[in-house]
Design an enzyme around this catalytic site. Structure first.
Site, PDB file in Angstrom:
ATOM      1  CG  ASP A  37      -1.966  -1.135   1.183  1.00 28.03           C
ATOM      2  OD1 ASP A  37      -1.956  -1.935   0.222  1.00 28.03           O
ATOM      3  OD2 ASP A  37      -2.754  -1.243   2.136  1.00 28.03           O
ATOM      4  CG  ASP A  61      -6.380   0.099   1.360  1.00 31.23           C
ATOM      5  OD1 ASP A  61      -6.716  -1.073   1.614  1.00 31.23           O
ATOM      6  OD2 ASP A  61      -6.773   1.071   2.048  1.00 31.23           O
ATOM      7  CG  HIS A  70     -11.127   1.094   0.569  1.00 29.37           C
ATOM      8  ND1 HIS A  70     -11.072  -0.247   0.877  1.00 29.37           N
ATOM      9  CD2 HIS A  70     -10.214   1.698   1.389  1.00 29.37           C
ATOM     10  CE1 HIS A  70     -10.184  -0.442   1.833  1.00 29.37           C
ATOM     11  NE2 HIS A  70      -9.638   0.710   2.159  1.00 29.37           N
ATOM     12  CG  HIS A  94     -14.639   0.314   2.103  1.00 30.44           C
ATOM     13  ND1 HIS A  94     -13.756   0.174   3.153  1.00 30.44           N
ATOM     14  CD2 HIS A  94     -14.771  -0.922   1.557  1.00 30.44           C
ATOM     15  CE1 HIS A  94     -13.372  -1.084   3.235  1.00 30.44           C
ATOM     16  NE2 HIS A  94     -13.957  -1.769   2.276  1.00 30.44           N
ATOM     17  CG  HIS A 138      -8.295   5.233   3.159  1.00 31.74           C
ATOM     18  ND1 HIS A 138      -9.274   4.991   4.112  1.00 31.74           N
ATOM     19  CD2 HIS A 138      -7.726   4.025   2.895  1.00 31.74           C
ATOM     20  CE1 HIS A 138      -9.284   3.714   4.401  1.00 31.74           C
ATOM     21  NE2 HIS A 138      -8.373   3.093   3.681  1.00 31.74           N
ATOM     22  CE  LYS A 179      -3.907  -4.406   1.363  1.00 29.27           C
ATOM     23  NZ  LYS A 179      -4.652  -3.387   2.136  1.00 29.27           N
ATOM     24  CB  CYS A 198      -1.967  -2.976   5.275  1.00 26.59           C
ATOM     25  SG  CYS A 198      -3.701  -2.420   5.182  1.00 26.59           S
TER      26      CYS A 198
HETATM   27  C1  VGL Z   1      -4.378   0.717   5.802  1.00 29.93           C
HETATM   28  C2  VGL Z   1      -5.865   1.694   7.247  1.00 29.93           C
HETATM   29  C3  VGL Z   1      -6.853   1.587   6.310  1.00 29.93           C
HETATM   30  C4  VGL Z   1      -2.983   0.259   5.546  1.00 29.93           C
HETATM   31  C5  VGL Z   1      -5.378   0.584   4.850  1.00 29.93           C
HETATM   32  O1  VGL Z   1      -2.590   0.151   4.375  1.00 29.93           O
HETATM   33  O2  VGL Z   1      -2.261   0.001   6.540  1.00 29.93           O
HETATM   34  N1  VGL Z   1      -4.628   1.260   6.993  1.00 29.93           N
HETATM   35  N2  VGL Z   1      -6.606   1.028   5.122  1.00 29.93           N
HETATM   36 ZN    ZN Z   2      -8.063   1.069   3.610  1.00 30.21          ZN
END
Ligand code: VGL
Ligand code: ZN
Length: 212
Positions: A15, A53, A55, A59, A88, A113, A158
């Site tokens: 990510d 990431d 979404h 979401h 985000h 994801k 993550c």
């Molecule tokens: C993440 C919070 C929400 C990450 C992703 O990549 O760590 N953290 N979505």
């Molecule tokens: Zn996220």
């Protein structure tokens, strides 16, 4: 200690996207600072996988989807406790793009994801119901990849859950400590260190991978 990446090793870059970097919607402190290091690490690996990431609008993990809540609060959902975040990494938006300094042209797979509205997915292996697979474990097995080195964002979300689920799935996982950064909610960094130690996930430094 020097680690020479083998043909059965893979680098998993989690990510490393605009929204997780300073100026982004869910900025991880110093998130952008790891980019040059990640680029150098990637050159040492034949196999590199990036996660993204990704979404949909509305979401379940967005505080904006739950009227009366604020980002960083938690709520109970069907699969357990969900931390709420600012909107985000919305599919197709600049915030969801990779940080522009990333230069890893040989990365073979980009795994998206968190694309289902009703389930979050911190882990690159399993969605947050801890049941729905992303397909990554099968991909790695089919390609004969056994040992994983993880870097990227965020250490306490993550990266953490990817390393744990990867270990449970039978891959030897190491987190490259200086090539990751934490969101840093109260206690989340310390909890992560403990949770990873409990699963025998190793922490290594980038210098050990860059030396050989
Ligand atoms: C993440 C919070 C929400 C990450 C992703 O990549 O760590 N953290 N979505
Ligand atoms: Zn996220």
């Amino acid at each position: 200690m020097t680690i020479n990446p083998a043909p059965t090793d893979a680098l998993l870059v989690i990510d490393l996207q605009n929204d997780f970097c300073p100026g982004g919607a869910l900025a991880v402190p110093e998130g952008d600072q790891i980019v040059p290091l990640v680029n150098r690490l990637a050159q040492r690996f034949e196999h590199v996988i990036l996660t993204q990431d990704w979404h949909p609008r509305g979401h379940i993990s967005f505080a904006s989807s739950h009227p009366g809540t604020q980002p960083f609060a938690t709520i109970e959902v069907a699969y357990g406790t969900q931390t709420l975040w600012p909107d985000h990494c919305v599919q197709g938006t600049p915030g969801a793009d990779f940080q522009p300094g990333i230069h890893i042209p040989h990365a073979a797979l980009i795994l998206r994801k968190g694309f289902r509205r009703e389930i979050d997915s911190y882990s690159a292996f399993l969605e947050d119901d801890h049941t729905t697979p992303t397909g990554l474990a099968s991909y790695l097995r089919e390609r004969g990849l056994k040992r994983l080195f993880l870097c990227g964002l965020a250490y306490d979300f993550c990266v953490r859950y990817s390393a744990i689920d990867g270990t449970v799935a039978g891959f030897e996982c190491s987190v490259i400590e200086d090539a990751t950064r934490a969101v840093g909610l109260p206690g989340s960094f310390e909890d992560t260190k403990m949770a990873l130690a409990e699963k025998a996930v190793r922490h290594v430094l980038s210098s050990s991978l860059l030396a050989g």
